[in-house]
Design an enzyme around this catalytic site. Sequence first.
Site, PDB file in Angstrom:
ATOM      1  CG  ASP A 313      -2.075   0.674   1.444  1.00  0.00           C
ATOM      2  OD1 ASP A 313      -1.929   1.564   0.107  1.00  0.00           O
ATOM      3  OD2 ASP A 313      -2.556   1.337   1.822  1.00  0.00           O
ATOM      4  CG  HIS A 317       0.246  11.622   0.661  1.00  0.00           C
ATOM      5  ND1 HIS A 317      -0.917  11.675  -0.467  1.00  0.00           N
ATOM      6  CD2 HIS A 317      -0.621  10.229   1.437  1.00  0.00           C
ATOM      7  CE1 HIS A 317      -1.740  11.004  -0.432  1.00  0.00           C
ATOM      8  NE2 HIS A 317      -2.206   9.682   0.426  1.00  0.00           N
TER       9      HIS A 317
END
Length: 433
Positions: A313, A317
Site C-alpha cells: 500500500d 504524499h
Amino acid sequence: MIDWKDRKEFWVAGARIADPVTGRIRTGSVLIRKGLIEEITWQKQVKTDLPVLEAGGLLLAPGFIDIHTHLREPGFEDKETIETGTAAAAAGGYTAIVCMANTDPVIDDPTVVEHVLKRAADSGNCRVYVIAAVTKGLEGVDICEYHHLKEAGAVALSDDGKYITNSQVMRSALEYAGMQGLVIISHCEDPYLTNESQMNESYWSTKLGLKGAHAASEEIAVARDIRLAELTGSMLHIAHVSTAGAVDLIKKAKKRGVVVTAEATPHHLTLDESMLEDYDRNLKVNPPLRGKKDIAALLAALRDGTIDCIATDHAPHTAIDKQVEFDLAPPGMIGLETSFAQLNTELVGKGELELIDLIRLMTSRPADVLGLPGGKMAEGEPADLVLIDPNERWTPERENLRSKSFNSPLLGKELTGRVQGVFLEGKWFSSII
Ligand code: DOR
Ligand code: ZN
C-alpha cells in the site's frame, strides 16, 4: 568494477538461493542468459569462461511482487511518478508492481490503462501491471466496462481508497468481474462508521483526542463482501486487513470454500496505534494502525495462510500534503523501499516468521493471488531476482530513498537487512545510493 548492467550471460555464484515454492534456502549458483534463469546448480563455485558475480553468501530470491502500489501518475506527479515509483520499487527489491486506480484521471477507461502501461514501458524501472477501477470515477455508482479494461491490459479491479457502499453495485461488479475472470480488490471500511476518523477507536484515540474508527467499520465491510463473493462465486481479494475480527471472518469464509484472498501491509504488521502518541502524520493510514492483539492475529494469519500475501500500500504524499493539522493530512505512507528491511527486522529478527516464509509472502504468494507470472526460482523463468544482505544494518533517510515522497515513519530508524539490487530480466539495477 564490472558493469553487470550490460552483461547478457553470467553466473551468480555462491549465493544462498531462496526457493519459495519448495521452501528451501540452499547455497548454489545461477546461470543467467538472455534474461532467463538458464541453470541452477547447488555448487558454490562454477567452472566457466563466462563472467562470474561472486555473491559471497548473499541471499538470492525471486524479485518481490507488490500487488498494491499507488504510483500517482497520471494526475499527482508531485507525489510520485511512474519513473520514481518504479525506481523505489526496484530499490526495495521488487521486480513487478501492480498499481492502483485512484489517479487523475481515474483508471476507469481502457485509454488510461493503455497510457499507464505505455508510460511504464517508456520510463519504468520494473514490470508494471495495472488495476482498473470497479466503478466509474471511483464513485461507487456505475460499474466500468470490465471486458474492455481487461483487453487493454488491466489485471484486476479496485476502487481502493474507497469502499463500495451500495451492495447492489458491488454484487453486480462481482458478477461481471467474475465473467471476465478478474479479481475485485476491496478496501473494506464502511465510510459511515469511519466518518472523519483519524485513527483506531480505542483507549488511545480517547487519550490522544483523535476521532477513532472502530474495528467494526472494517469487519462489517469484510463480512458483506465475503457474503457477496459467496453469492456470486466470484473472486474477492481483501486489501490491507488490519483487525483480528476481519482475520476471523476470512478464515471462516475460506473454510466454507469462498473464493477469497487477503493481504496485510508491512505497517499493519509491525506498527501499532500507540505510536501515534507524537502525532506523526506519516503514521496516519487507512485503515488505521490497530492494537497489539490485532497485530498478533495478523501474524497468526500469515503463518496459517489465512492472509495470503504481503502488499505495501505504498501511498506517497508530499511533505506539504502532510505538514498540516493532523485531521487535514491525507492518509498513507510509502513502503516499497523499506518493506523487506522492516519485516526482516521486526518479524524474522524477533522470531515471528521464518525468512523463507517472508520471501514467499512477497513473491510466489502475491503472484498466485492475481495470477501473475514470476515469483519462482526455476530454470526457464525470467531472471527477475533480488540480491539481499539479510544482516546489513542501514538507516532509511531522505537522501537514500528514491521515491519522490518521504512520508515514512521509518526515516532515521536503523533496520537490519538490505536489498543490494535486483536483476530485471537479467539486467542489474543497484539500489544502494
Ligand atoms: O492510507 C491509505 N492511502 N489508504 C488507502 O487505501 C489509500 C491510500 C492513498 O491513496 O493515499
Ligand atoms: Zn491503497
